[in-house]
Motif scaffolding. Structure first.
Motif, PDB file in Angstrom:
ATOM      1  N   VAL A  19       6.109  -8.880   3.864  1.00 35.41           N
ATOM      2  CA  VAL A  19       7.120  -9.567   2.353  1.00 35.41           C
ATOM      3  C   VAL A  19       5.176 -10.511   1.629  1.00 35.41           C
ATOM      4  O   VAL A  19       4.867 -11.491   2.560  1.00 35.41           O
ATOM      5  CB  VAL A  19       8.151 -10.637   1.656  1.00 35.41           C
ATOM      6  CG1 VAL A  19       8.003 -11.218   0.092  1.00 35.41           C
ATOM      7  CG2 VAL A  19       9.230  -9.607   2.420  1.00 35.41           C
ATOM      8  N   LEU A  20       4.672  -9.174   0.535  1.00 32.00           N
ATOM      9  CA  LEU A  20       3.541 -10.171   0.678  1.00 32.00           C
ATOM     10  C   LEU A  20       3.417 -11.106  -0.810  1.00 32.00           C
ATOM     11  O   LEU A  20       4.233 -11.386  -2.037  1.00 32.00           O
ATOM     12  CB  LEU A  20       2.647  -9.151  -0.698  1.00 32.00           C
ATOM     13  CG  LEU A  20       2.275  -8.194   0.503  1.00 32.00           C
ATOM     14  CD1 LEU A  20       1.436  -7.258  -0.127  1.00 32.00           C
ATOM     15  CD2 LEU A  20       1.738  -8.566   1.621  1.00 32.00           C
ATOM     16  N   LEU A  21       3.589 -12.606  -0.709  1.00 29.42           N
ATOM     17  CA  LEU A  21       4.085 -13.518  -1.393  1.00 29.42           C
ATOM     18  C   LEU A  21       3.149 -13.461  -2.568  1.00 29.42           C
ATOM     19  O   LEU A  21       3.075 -14.599  -3.869  1.00 29.42           O
ATOM     20  CB  LEU A  21       3.280 -15.087  -0.481  1.00 29.42           C
ATOM     21  CG  LEU A  21       4.254 -15.485  -0.074  1.00 29.42           C
ATOM     22  CD1 LEU A  21       4.528 -16.666   1.198  1.00 29.42           C
ATOM     23  CD2 LEU A  21       5.664 -15.184  -0.259  1.00 29.42           C
ATOM     24  N   GLY A  22       1.953 -12.977  -2.719  1.00 24.30           N
ATOM     25  CA  GLY A  22       0.593 -12.829  -3.743  1.00 24.30           C
ATOM     26  C   GLY A  22      -0.168 -14.393  -4.234  1.00 24.30           C
ATOM     27  O   GLY A  22      -0.452 -14.041  -2.901  1.00 24.30           O
ATOM     28  N   ASN A  86      -0.464  -3.877  -5.429  1.00 22.81           N
ATOM     29  CA  ASN A  86       0.443  -5.025  -4.874  1.00 22.81           C
ATOM     30  C   ASN A  86       0.354  -5.865  -5.785  1.00 22.81           C
ATOM     31  O   ASN A  86       1.654  -7.293  -5.716  1.00 22.81           O
ATOM     32  CB  ASN A  86      -0.045  -5.425  -3.751  1.00 22.81           C
ATOM     33  CG  ASN A  86      -0.366  -4.412  -2.568  1.00 22.81           C
ATOM     34  OD1 ASN A  86      -0.541  -3.787  -1.611  1.00 22.81           O
ATOM     35  ND2 ASN A  86       1.080  -3.907  -2.341  1.00 22.81           N
ATOM     36  N   ILE A  87      -1.095  -6.365  -6.503  1.00 18.53           N
ATOM     37  CA  ILE A  87      -0.763  -7.953  -7.307  1.00 18.53           C
ATOM     38  C   ILE A  87      -0.023  -7.541  -8.349  1.00 18.53           C
ATOM     39  O   ILE A  87       0.847  -8.687  -8.272  1.00 18.53           O
ATOM     40  CB  ILE A  87      -2.442  -7.626  -7.346  1.00 18.53           C
ATOM     41  CG1 ILE A  87      -3.298  -8.535  -6.847  1.00 18.53           C
ATOM     42  CG2 ILE A  87      -2.219  -9.114  -8.854  1.00 18.53           C
ATOM     43  CD1 ILE A  87      -4.614  -8.669  -6.989  1.00 18.53           C
ATOM     44  N   LYS A  95      11.202  -9.598  -4.437  1.00 23.47           N
ATOM     45  CA  LYS A  95       9.434  -9.759  -3.837  1.00 23.47           C
ATOM     46  C   LYS A  95       8.462  -7.887  -3.747  1.00 23.47           C
ATOM     47  O   LYS A  95       9.103  -7.237  -3.729  1.00 23.47           O
ATOM     48  CB  LYS A  95      10.684  -9.971  -2.084  1.00 23.47           C
ATOM     49  CG  LYS A  95      11.407 -11.041  -1.820  1.00 23.47           C
ATOM     50  CD  LYS A  95      11.815 -10.883  -0.338  1.00 23.47           C
ATOM     51  CE  LYS A  95      12.538 -12.591  -1.090  1.00 23.47           C
ATOM     52  NZ  LYS A  95      13.066 -12.352   0.824  1.00 23.47           N
ATOM     53  N   GLU A  96       8.296  -8.576  -3.233  1.00 22.30           N
ATOM     54  CA  GLU A  96       7.167  -7.829  -2.750  1.00 22.30           C
ATOM     55  C   GLU A  96       6.520  -7.046  -2.024  1.00 22.30           C
ATOM     56  O   GLU A  96       6.051  -8.365  -0.592  1.00 22.30           O
ATOM     57  CB  GLU A  96       5.695  -7.835  -3.558  1.00 22.30           C
ATOM     58  CG  GLU A  96       4.505  -6.355  -3.277  1.00 22.30           C
ATOM     59  CD  GLU A  96       4.642  -5.560  -3.979  1.00 22.30           C
ATOM     60  OE1 GLU A  96       3.707  -4.567  -3.640  1.00 22.30           O
ATOM     61  OE2 GLU A  96       5.872  -5.150  -5.010  1.00 22.30           O
ATOM     62  N   PHE A 183      -2.224 -11.563  -0.958  1.00 19.68           N
ATOM     63  CA  PHE A 183      -1.578  -9.754  -2.514  1.00 19.68           C
ATOM     64  C   PHE A 183      -2.462  -8.861  -1.695  1.00 19.68           C
ATOM     65  O   PHE A 183      -1.907  -7.882  -2.306  1.00 19.68           O
ATOM     66  CB  PHE A 183      -2.407 -10.675  -3.703  1.00 19.68           C
ATOM     67  CG  PHE A 183      -2.904 -10.790  -3.075  1.00 19.68           C
ATOM     68  CD1 PHE A 183      -4.731  -9.606  -3.195  1.00 19.68           C
ATOM     69  CD2 PHE A 183      -4.163 -12.410  -3.092  1.00 19.68           C
ATOM     70  CE1 PHE A 183      -5.778  -9.402  -3.668  1.00 19.68           C
ATOM     71  CE2 PHE A 183      -5.929 -11.809  -3.722  1.00 19.68           C
ATOM     72  CZ  PHE A 183      -6.496 -11.266  -3.512  1.00 19.68           C
ATOM     73  N   TYR A 184      -1.756  -8.813  -0.251  1.00 18.81           N
ATOM     74  CA  TYR A 184      -2.470  -7.704  -0.091  1.00 18.81           C
ATOM     75  C   TYR A 184      -2.559  -7.770   1.783  1.00 18.81           C
ATOM     76  O   TYR A 184      -3.021  -8.588   2.287  1.00 18.81           O
ATOM     77  CB  TYR A 184      -3.434  -6.737  -0.226  1.00 18.81           C
ATOM     78  CG  TYR A 184      -5.265  -7.641   0.159  1.00 18.81           C
ATOM     79  CD1 TYR A 184      -5.722  -7.207   1.440  1.00 18.81           C
ATOM     80  CD2 TYR A 184      -6.050  -7.878  -0.706  1.00 18.81           C
ATOM     81  CE1 TYR A 184      -7.127  -7.887   1.629  1.00 18.81           C
ATOM     82  CE2 TYR A 184      -6.965  -8.848  -0.892  1.00 18.81           C
ATOM     83  CZ  TYR A 184      -7.819  -8.657   1.076  1.00 18.81           C
ATOM     84  OH  TYR A 184      -8.903  -9.253   0.430  1.00 18.81           O
TER      85      TYR A 184
END
Length: 317
Positions: A19-22, A86-87, A95-96, A183-184
């Motif tokens: 899970v990317l929080l960004g 992704n951003i 969620k990303e 973010f990546y």
């Protein structure tokens, strides 16, 4: 996540996705940020594609300097299409999520394109060195055939040598936590999450980084010392300005690229410094690919002329 049983009899949760929080806790600005980054994405893709197309269809731009620039633009395209989605995804509701394989592939392409740009900028500095310091022999040394051969090597070296780092990272064990505060997928957050011993990989990255980043940076520095010495020895003011204008755009791009790269990897990503690391990463992965075509198009008369002629042809047709 999958539950795996180890020989010791203990169970642990194997991570299969992240899970990317960004960008962080900026939820109230998500819509504004989404629009901003979408505009940046569109302009980045358009600007770099425009340079590639102009160099391909304009005979006056089919010389080593612009041919190398088209490779740099293609590298910037890969960076943007690899990171910016992704951003944008992290700014949307929900969620990303990125799979384990997707994360490793993203890390591989990001690190490979970064290495490619290091080598490309070195070759471009060599091109400027020959043009200013050895103009009488420039055409015989930096012909298109030699330039094509030179431009192939950065891609081959970066995408093969990068496996030295990426393959060990792909063998990391991720036992429970799957939340990446970024973010990546980059090396540091993956090391931080891993329950494996990452010391050997850190050592490999350090050894790998020396020839990949230090040598190109040193080579560019030496070539520009010679370039500036040659420019200062030119007697006429007009001659100095003309000589400097041929390398000023490249020098700006080099400064932007290495400045953000040094800020990103020299500042430790712990505590409050993680915010600084994110800002440096944002500058490196988002704004550098955006600014590169702007710097070259705004400061280069030949590219502006080629663009105007192409517009006229499209308009009249």
């Amino acid at each position: 996540m999958d539950l795996i049983n180890i020989t010791s009899g203990k169970n642990y949760t194997k991570v299969t996705e992240f899970v990317l929080l960004g960008l962080g806790n900026l939820h109230e600005f998500n819509l504004v940020l989404f629009i901003v980054f979408l505009i940046i994405f569109i302009f980045t893709i358009t600007g770099n594609l425009l340079i590639i197309v102009l160099v391909s269809i304009t005979p006056a731009l089919q010389i080593p300097m612009y041919y190398l620039l088209s490779h740099l633009s293609f590298s910037d395209l890969l960076v943007s299409t690899n990171i910016l989605p992704n951003i944008l995804g992290s700014l949307l509701p929900g969620k990303e999520i990125v799979t384990f394989c997707g994360c490793i592939v993203q890390f591989y392409f990001f690190s490979a394109t970064t290495v490619t740009e290091c080598f490309l900028l070195s070759i471009m500095s060599y091109d400027r060195y020959l043009a200013i310091c050895n103009p009488l022999r420039y055409s015989s040394i930096m012909n298109m055939m030699f330039c094509v051969k030179l431009s192939i090597w950065p891609w081959l070296l970066s995408f093969t040598s990068n496996l030295v780092v990426v393959l060990p990272v792909s063998n990391f064990d991720f036992c429970a936590d799957n939340v990446i505060d970024h973010f990546y997928c980059d090396l540091y957050p993956l090391q931080k999450l891993s329950c494996s011993d990452t010391y050997s990989v850190e050592l490999e990255v350090f050894v790998f980084s020396l020839p990949i980043f230090i040598f190109p940076c040193g080579f560019i520095t030496v070539t520009y010392i010679y370039i500036f010495h040659t420019i200062l020895s030119i007697l006429s003011t007009t001659g100095k300005q003309k000589a400097f204008s041929t390398c000023s755009s490249h020098l700006l791009v080099v400064g932007l690229f290495y400045g953000t790269l040094i800020a990103k990897y020299m500042i430790p990503s712990k505590g409050h410094s993680l915010i600084i690391n994110k800002i440096a990463s944002l500058l490196h992965t988002v704004f550098t690919p955006l600014f590169n075509p702007i710097i070259y198009s705004l400061r280069n008369q030949e590219i502006r002329t080629a663009f105007q002629k192409t517009l006229e042809i499209i308009t009249f047709n």
